[in-house]
Scaffold this motif. Sequence first.
Motif, PDB file in Angstrom:
ATOM      1  N   CYS A 139     -75.714  83.079  12.261  1.00  0.00           N
ATOM      2  CA  CYS A 139     -74.278  83.282  12.531  1.00  0.00           C
ATOM      3  C   CYS A 139     -73.884  84.723  12.231  1.00  0.00           C
ATOM      4  CB  CYS A 139     -73.430  82.357  11.655  1.00  0.00           C
ATOM      5  SG  CYS A 139     -73.421  80.651  12.151  1.00  0.00           S
ATOM      6  N   GLU A 140     -74.386  85.214  11.120  1.00  0.00           N
ATOM      7  CA  GLU A 140     -74.060  86.583  10.738  1.00  0.00           C
ATOM      8  C   GLU A 140     -74.562  87.564  11.797  1.00  0.00           C
ATOM      9  OE1 GLU A 140     -74.559  89.585   6.930  1.00  0.00           O
ATOM     10  OE2 GLU A 140     -75.853  87.821   7.051  1.00  0.00           O
ATOM     11  N   ARG A 141     -75.783  87.367  12.287  1.00  0.00           N
ATOM     12  CA  ARG A 141     -76.309  88.259  13.332  1.00  0.00           C
ATOM     13  C   ARG A 141     -75.469  88.169  14.601  1.00  0.00           C
ATOM     14  NH1 ARG A 141     -81.040  86.034  11.272  1.00  0.00           N
ATOM     15  NH2 ARG A 141     -81.286  84.643  13.061  1.00  0.00           N
ATOM     16  N   ARG A 142     -75.089  86.953  14.987  1.00  0.00           N
ATOM     17  CA  ARG A 142     -74.271  86.787  16.199  1.00  0.00           C
ATOM     18  C   ARG A 142     -72.908  87.455  16.025  1.00  0.00           C
ATOM     19  NH1 ARG A 142     -77.359  84.978  20.535  1.00  0.00           N
ATOM     20  NH2 ARG A 142     -78.677  83.303  19.802  1.00  0.00           N
ATOM     21  N   CYS A 143     -72.311  87.273  14.843  1.00  0.00           N
ATOM     22  CA  CYS A 143     -70.999  87.880  14.593  1.00  0.00           C
ATOM     23  C   CYS A 143     -71.108  89.403  14.552  1.00  0.00           C
ATOM     24  CB  CYS A 143     -70.399  87.343  13.298  1.00  0.00           C
ATOM     25  SG  CYS A 143     -69.802  85.637  13.428  1.00  0.00           S
ATOM     26  N   GLN A 144     -72.175  89.926  13.982  1.00  0.00           N
ATOM     27  CA  GLN A 144     -72.354  91.383  13.956  1.00  0.00           C
ATOM     28  C   GLN A 144     -72.592  91.924  15.364  1.00  0.00           C
ATOM     29  OE1 GLN A 144     -71.653  93.508  11.773  1.00  0.00           O
ATOM     30  NE2 GLN A 144     -71.583  92.346   9.878  1.00  0.00           N
ATOM     31  N   HIS A 145     -73.303  91.171  16.186  1.00  0.00           N
ATOM     32  CA  HIS A 145     -73.497  91.575  17.581  1.00  0.00           C
ATOM     33  C   HIS A 145     -72.140  91.638  18.294  1.00  0.00           C
ATOM     34  CE1 HIS A 145     -75.428  92.038  21.462  1.00  0.00           C
ATOM     35  NE2 HIS A 145     -74.703  91.018  21.926  1.00  0.00           N
ATOM     36  N   LEU A 146     -71.321  90.612  18.097  1.00  0.00           N
ATOM     37  CA  LEU A 146     -69.982  90.607  18.683  1.00  0.00           C
ATOM     38  C   LEU A 146     -69.154  91.758  18.128  1.00  0.00           C
ATOM     39  CD1 LEU A 146     -67.620  89.442  20.309  1.00  0.00           C
ATOM     40  CD2 LEU A 146     -67.247  87.826  18.413  1.00  0.00           C
ATOM     41  N   ASN A 147     -69.260  91.996  16.828  1.00  0.00           N
ATOM     42  CA  ASN A 147     -68.502  93.059  16.173  1.00  0.00           C
ATOM     43  C   ASN A 147     -68.808  94.425  16.786  1.00  0.00           C
ATOM     44  OD1 ASN A 147     -66.707  93.992  14.044  1.00  0.00           O
ATOM     45  ND2 ASN A 147     -68.535  94.822  13.067  1.00  0.00           N
ATOM     46  N   ALA A 148     -70.026  94.623  17.249  1.00  0.00           N
ATOM     47  CA  ALA A 148     -70.396  95.885  17.887  1.00  0.00           C
ATOM     48  C   ALA A 148     -69.727  96.047  19.251  1.00  0.00           C
ATOM     49  CB  ALA A 148     -71.921  95.972  18.039  1.00  0.00           C
ATOM     50  N   VAL A 149     -69.392  94.904  19.872  1.00  0.00           N
ATOM     51  CA  VAL A 149     -68.761  94.921  21.198  1.00  0.00           C
ATOM     52  C   VAL A 149     -67.240  94.859  21.073  1.00  0.00           C
ATOM     53  CG1 VAL A 149     -68.592  93.677  23.402  1.00  0.00           C
ATOM     54  CG2 VAL A 149     -70.784  93.789  22.209  1.00  0.00           C
ATOM     55  N   GLU A 150     -66.773  93.947  20.247  1.00  0.00           N
ATOM     56  CA  GLU A 150     -65.343  93.738  20.003  1.00  0.00           C
ATOM     57  C   GLU A 150     -65.152  93.589  18.503  1.00  0.00           C
ATOM     58  OE1 GLU A 150     -63.904  90.380  22.255  1.00  0.00           O
ATOM     59  OE2 GLU A 150     -65.008  90.981  24.054  1.00  0.00           O
ATOM     60  N   PRO A 151     -64.611  94.603  17.829  1.00  0.00           N
ATOM     61  CA  PRO A 151     -64.517  94.579  16.367  1.00  0.00           C
ATOM     62  C   PRO A 151     -63.823  93.323  15.823  1.00  0.00           C
ATOM     63  CG  PRO A 151     -63.999  96.752  17.184  1.00  0.00           C
ATOM     64  CD  PRO A 151     -64.118  95.855  18.390  1.00  0.00           C
ATOM     65  N   LEU A 152     -64.420  92.800  14.741  1.00  0.00           N
ATOM     66  CA  LEU A 152     -63.907  91.610  14.058  1.00  0.00           C
ATOM     67  C   LEU A 152     -63.327  92.012  12.714  1.00  0.00           C
ATOM     68  CD1 LEU A 152     -66.912  89.187  14.695  1.00  0.00           C
ATOM     69  CD2 LEU A 152     -64.777  89.353  15.992  1.00  0.00           C
ATOM     70  N   ARG A 153     -62.561  91.110  12.135  1.00  0.00           N
ATOM     71  CA  ARG A 153     -62.023  91.328  10.798  1.00  0.00           C
ATOM     72  C   ARG A 153     -63.155  91.249   9.771  1.00  0.00           C
ATOM     73  NH1 ARG A 153     -58.830  87.142   9.235  1.00  0.00           N
ATOM     74  NH2 ARG A 153     -57.984  88.382   7.576  1.00  0.00           N
ATOM     75  N   GLY A 154     -63.055  92.057   8.747  1.00  0.00           N
ATOM     76  CA  GLY A 154     -64.086  92.119   7.723  1.00  0.00           C
ATOM     77  C   GLY A 154     -64.240  90.841   6.916  1.00  0.00           C
ATOM     78  N   GLU A 155     -63.153  90.096   6.752  1.00  0.00           N
ATOM     79  CA  GLU A 155     -63.228  88.877   5.940  1.00  0.00           C
ATOM     80  C   GLU A 155     -64.202  87.858   6.532  1.00  0.00           C
ATOM     81  OE1 GLU A 155     -59.184  90.670   5.130  1.00  0.00           O
ATOM     82  OE2 GLU A 155     -60.395  90.309   6.914  1.00  0.00           O
ATOM     83  N   GLY A 156     -64.171  87.693   7.842  1.00  0.00           N
ATOM     84  CA  GLY A 156     -65.063  86.730   8.478  1.00  0.00           C
ATOM     85  C   GLY A 156     -66.516  87.141   8.362  1.00  0.00           C
ATOM     86  N   LEU A 157     -66.779  88.430   8.561  1.00  0.00           N
ATOM     87  CA  LEU A 157     -68.140  88.938   8.445  1.00  0.00           C
ATOM     88  C   LEU A 157     -68.648  88.777   7.015  1.00  0.00           C
ATOM     89  CD1 LEU A 157     -67.733  92.159  10.612  1.00  0.00           C
ATOM     90  CD2 LEU A 157     -68.902  90.045  11.268  1.00  0.00           C
ATOM     91  N   ALA A 158     -67.816  89.109   6.052  1.00  0.00           N
ATOM     92  CA  ALA A 158     -68.207  88.974   4.649  1.00  0.00           C
ATOM     93  C   ALA A 158     -68.405  87.500   4.280  1.00  0.00           C
ATOM     94  CB  ALA A 158     -67.142  89.606   3.742  1.00  0.00           C
ATOM     95  N   TYR A 159     -67.544  86.642   4.803  1.00  0.00           N
ATOM     96  CA  TYR A 159     -67.643  85.215   4.471  1.00  0.00           C
ATOM     97  C   TYR A 159     -68.985  84.633   4.907  1.00  0.00           C
ATOM     98  CZ  TYR A 159     -66.483  80.360   3.762  1.00  0.00           C
ATOM     99  OH  TYR A 159     -66.504  79.060   3.306  1.00  0.00           O
ATOM    100  N   VAL A 160     -69.403  84.917   6.122  1.00  0.00           N
ATOM    101  CA  VAL A 160     -70.668  84.364   6.618  1.00  0.00           C
ATOM    102  C   VAL A 160     -71.837  84.934   5.815  1.00  0.00           C
ATOM    103  CG1 VAL A 160     -72.191  84.195   8.620  1.00  0.00           C
ATOM    104  CG2 VAL A 160     -69.749  83.903   8.907  1.00  0.00           C
ATOM    105  N   ASN A 161     -71.755  86.207   5.446  1.00  0.00           N
ATOM    106  CA  ASN A 161     -72.805  86.804   4.626  1.00  0.00           C
ATOM    107  C   ASN A 161     -72.891  86.115   3.268  1.00  0.00           C
ATOM    108  OD1 ASN A 161     -73.464  89.016   2.394  1.00  0.00           O
ATOM    109  ND2 ASN A 161     -74.650  89.445   4.240  1.00  0.00           N
ATOM    110  N   ARG A 162     -71.760  85.920   2.604  1.00  0.00           N
ATOM    111  CA  ARG A 162     -71.758  85.271   1.290  1.00  0.00           C
ATOM    112  C   ARG A 162     -72.174  83.812   1.386  1.00  0.00           C
ATOM    113  NH1 ARG A 162     -70.355  89.485   1.353  1.00  0.00           N
ATOM    114  NH2 ARG A 162     -69.203  90.729  -0.126  1.00  0.00           N
TER     115      ARG A 162
END
Length: 191
Positions: A139-162
Amino acid sequence: MGFRLSKIYTRTGDKGETGLADGRRVGKDHPRIEAIGELDTLNSQLGLLLAELDDAATTWPALKEISEVLSPCQHRLFDLGGELAMPEYQALQQVEVQRLETAIDNWNEEVGPLENFILPGGSQLIAQAHVCRSLARSCERRCQHLNAVEPLRGEGLAYVNRLSDLLFVAARLIAKRQGIAEVLWKAADKP
């Protein structure tokens, strides 16, 4: 109560596209849909882990606490999926990331330092926690891939990592509380 679906199929996705809440139509292989799908898979596997934890807690009551910490994660994953489906929607807050960090710190203190790499196994319950951990990393890899195309909020990225970190420590804690030795990695013999 929010929206209710009165009709499950719409036929609008039959040609490989799906709709987002902002009205956009995107391909079902769009990075946003890939990330939503991966979150859904993780949430389903987490549901299985929670069911198995609840069953196991009848024999090992100390597992109930793990279930209580992980249970809200299903709701937060659904919130994150909502943020991805509705880009203007903001549900996850930093306090949720902090909740996971507190649990990680508490559980890690109980299991002690990691002295070797461990493998997913020892019991079905431990292995299922590792399945969830590996899916959280996906999930984290997919979200980071999306983040590179369309920036996401940091909370969601951090949440999946944690969450992936929490699931790793949860697997170790399940082993400890069940009295099962962790499966240690053994390097292949050198020729």
